[in-house]
Scaffold this motif. Sequence first.
Motif, PDB file in Angstrom:
ATOM      1  N   UNK A  90       0.823  -1.211   0.000  1.00  0.00           N
ATOM      2  CA  UNK A  90       0.000   0.000   0.000  1.00  0.00           C
ATOM      3  C   UNK A  90       0.855   1.259   0.000  1.00  0.00           C
ATOM      4  N   UNK A  91       1.957   1.219   0.740  1.00  0.00           N
ATOM      5  CA  UNK A  91       2.829   2.387   0.786  1.00  0.00           C
ATOM      6  C   UNK A  91       3.423   2.729  -0.564  1.00  0.00           C
ATOM      7  N   UNK A  92       3.596   1.719  -1.413  1.00  0.00           N
ATOM      8  CA  UNK A  92       4.194   1.937  -2.727  1.00  0.00           C
ATOM      9  C   UNK A  92       3.218   2.316  -3.812  1.00  0.00           C
ATOM     10  N   UNK A  93       1.922   2.216  -3.523  1.00  0.00           N
ATOM     11  CA  UNK A  93       0.919   2.501  -4.568  1.00  0.00           C
ATOM     12  C   UNK A  93      -0.042   3.610  -4.141  1.00  0.00           C
ATOM     13  N   UNK A  94       0.367   4.443  -3.183  1.00  0.00           N
ATOM     14  CA  UNK A  94      -0.532   5.484  -2.689  1.00  0.00           C
ATOM     15  C   UNK A  94      -0.959   6.450  -3.785  1.00  0.00           C
ATOM     16  N   UNK A  95      -0.013   6.845  -4.640  1.00  0.00           N
ATOM     17  CA  UNK A  95      -0.357   7.784  -5.710  1.00  0.00           C
ATOM     18  C   UNK A  95      -1.420   7.190  -6.631  1.00  0.00           C
ATOM     19  N   UNK A  96      -1.234   5.935  -6.995  1.00  0.00           N
ATOM     20  CA  UNK A  96      -2.204   5.275  -7.880  1.00  0.00           C
ATOM     21  C   UNK A  96      -3.548   5.116  -7.163  1.00  0.00           C
ATOM     22  N   UNK A  97      -3.518   4.741  -5.890  1.00  0.00           N
ATOM     23  CA  UNK A  97      -4.755   4.579  -5.133  1.00  0.00           C
ATOM     24  C   UNK A  97      -5.508   5.895  -5.028  1.00  0.00           C
ATOM     25  N   UNK A  98      -4.788   6.984  -4.811  1.00  0.00           N
ATOM     26  CA  UNK A  98      -5.427   8.294  -4.726  1.00  0.00           C
ATOM     27  C   UNK A  98      -6.070   8.670  -6.060  1.00  0.00           C
ATOM     28  N   UNK A  99      -5.365   8.393  -7.162  1.00  0.00           N
ATOM     29  CA  UNK A  99      -5.905   8.715  -8.480  1.00  0.00           C
ATOM     30  C   UNK A  99      -7.158   7.898  -8.783  1.00  0.00           C
ATOM     31  N   UNK A 100      -7.149   6.619  -8.420  1.00  0.00           N
ATOM     32  CA  UNK A 100      -8.309   5.768  -8.660  1.00  0.00           C
ATOM     33  C   UNK A 100      -9.491   6.207  -7.807  1.00  0.00           C
ATOM     34  N   UNK A 101      -9.231   6.579  -6.562  1.00  0.00           N
ATOM     35  CA  UNK A 101     -10.300   7.041  -5.683  1.00  0.00           C
ATOM     36  C   UNK A 101     -10.911   8.328  -6.204  1.00  0.00           C
ATOM     37  N   UNK A 102     -10.071   9.241  -6.650  1.00  0.00           N
ATOM     38  CA  UNK A 102     -10.556  10.513  -7.162  1.00  0.00           C
ATOM     39  C   UNK A 102     -11.420  10.322  -8.403  1.00  0.00           C
ATOM     40  N   UNK A 103     -11.077   9.333  -9.217  1.00  0.00           N
ATOM     41  CA  UNK A 103     -11.831   9.066 -10.436  1.00  0.00           C
ATOM     42  C   UNK A 103     -13.147   8.344 -10.151  1.00  0.00           C
ATOM     43  N   UNK A 104     -13.144   7.468  -9.144  1.00  0.00           N
ATOM     44  CA  UNK A 104     -14.289   6.580  -8.934  1.00  0.00           C
ATOM     45  C   UNK A 104     -15.345   7.143  -7.988  1.00  0.00           C
ATOM     46  N   UNK A 105     -14.968   8.018  -7.073  1.00  0.00           N
ATOM     47  CA  UNK A 105     -15.909   8.481  -6.055  1.00  0.00           C
ATOM     48  C   UNK A 105     -15.659   9.954  -5.769  1.00  0.00           C
ATOM     49  N   UNK A 106     -16.477  10.528  -4.901  1.00  0.00           N
ATOM     50  CA  UNK A 106     -16.355  11.956  -4.613  1.00  0.00           C
ATOM     51  C   UNK A 106     -16.198  12.191  -3.117  1.00  0.00           C
ATOM     52  N   UNK A 107     -15.479  13.265  -2.805  1.00  0.00           N
ATOM     53  CA  UNK A 107     -15.386  13.709  -1.420  1.00  0.00           C
ATOM     54  C   UNK A 107     -14.498  12.876  -0.524  1.00  0.00           C
ATOM     55  N   UNK A 108     -13.718  11.965  -1.101  1.00  0.00           N
ATOM     56  CA  UNK A 108     -12.829  11.126  -0.289  1.00  0.00           C
ATOM     57  C   UNK A 108     -11.606  11.950   0.130  1.00  0.00           C
ATOM     58  N   UNK A 109     -11.226  11.927   1.410  1.00  0.00           N
ATOM     59  CA  UNK A 109      -9.985  12.602   1.832  1.00  0.00           C
ATOM     60  C   UNK A 109      -8.767  11.868   1.250  1.00  0.00           C
ATOM     61  N   UNK A 110      -8.300  12.335   0.105  1.00  0.00           N
ATOM     62  CA  UNK A 110      -7.253  11.623  -0.633  1.00  0.00           C
ATOM     63  C   UNK A 110      -5.958  11.513   0.162  1.00  0.00           C
ATOM     64  N   UNK A 111      -5.664  12.532   0.969  1.00  0.00           N
ATOM     65  CA  UNK A 111      -4.401  12.537   1.704  1.00  0.00           C
ATOM     66  C   UNK A 111      -4.334  11.446   2.775  1.00  0.00           C
TER      67      UNK A 111
END
Length: 252
Positions: A90-111
């Motif tokens: 998870x630590x190595x894919x945070x950027x990708x996870x944040x991008x996927x979350x931003x694309x798939x849902x709304x209002x998620x605290x990406x940080x």
Amino acid sequence: MLNEVADGVWVRQSAWVWSNTVVVRGEDGLILVDPGIEGAELDQLGDDLDALGLPVVAGFSTHPHWDHLLWHPRFGDVPRYATTAAAEFAGGVRDRAQAMAQEAASGIPLELIGLTTALPTDGGPVPGEVIEHEAHAIGHAAVLLADRGVLIAGDMLSDVLIPLLDFRRPDQVSAYETALDRLGEATRHVQVLVPGHGAVAEGLEVADRLVVDRAYIDALRRGDEPADARLEREWLAGPHRSNLEQARQSTA
């Protein structure tokens, strides 16, 4: 709203792919397992937790896919655990996870996505037995609460999702067979099964979930087309084709 499925175990389901948040009462407070999904839902979960009147003491991610790595400031700055392998990944894919979350849902605290650490060997505040296996995702884990008759299965044993092989790793068919053997042993001790996505299973339905997933994996092993009602969902056609191709390669 939170629905209590066993003593000290609550489930809240999101509209996003029927994702389940699980809240477990531990010795010192509440443990949140895979909270999600939309930001508004996370905030509403905060209201539900306030109503329980107990503090959140920890989080637990069953595996390092973005929709299982979420958090909200209202849950507090507390340790968020995963298996060692899952936390490292998870630590190595945070950027990708944040991008996927931003694309798939709304209002998620990406940080706050993916800030997990390795679960202590004694389980720390997470009650029950953590069952780690290699199916679906690196470091995937279920949580067996045998004293309460509950298995929190992560992305396994769902009534809406077929088994989803991890295309990045070899021989996921064997990994699923091994995982289902381990989860099958665990289900002997439970009356309630909470999957990561889909309906909570109770009573005889718990064993049925295992039978259906085994039948799907057995068909992949034989090179046959599974007879699985979940495949009637058109959006599973792509993942199913990927499973078939990976199974052909791993069993060739």
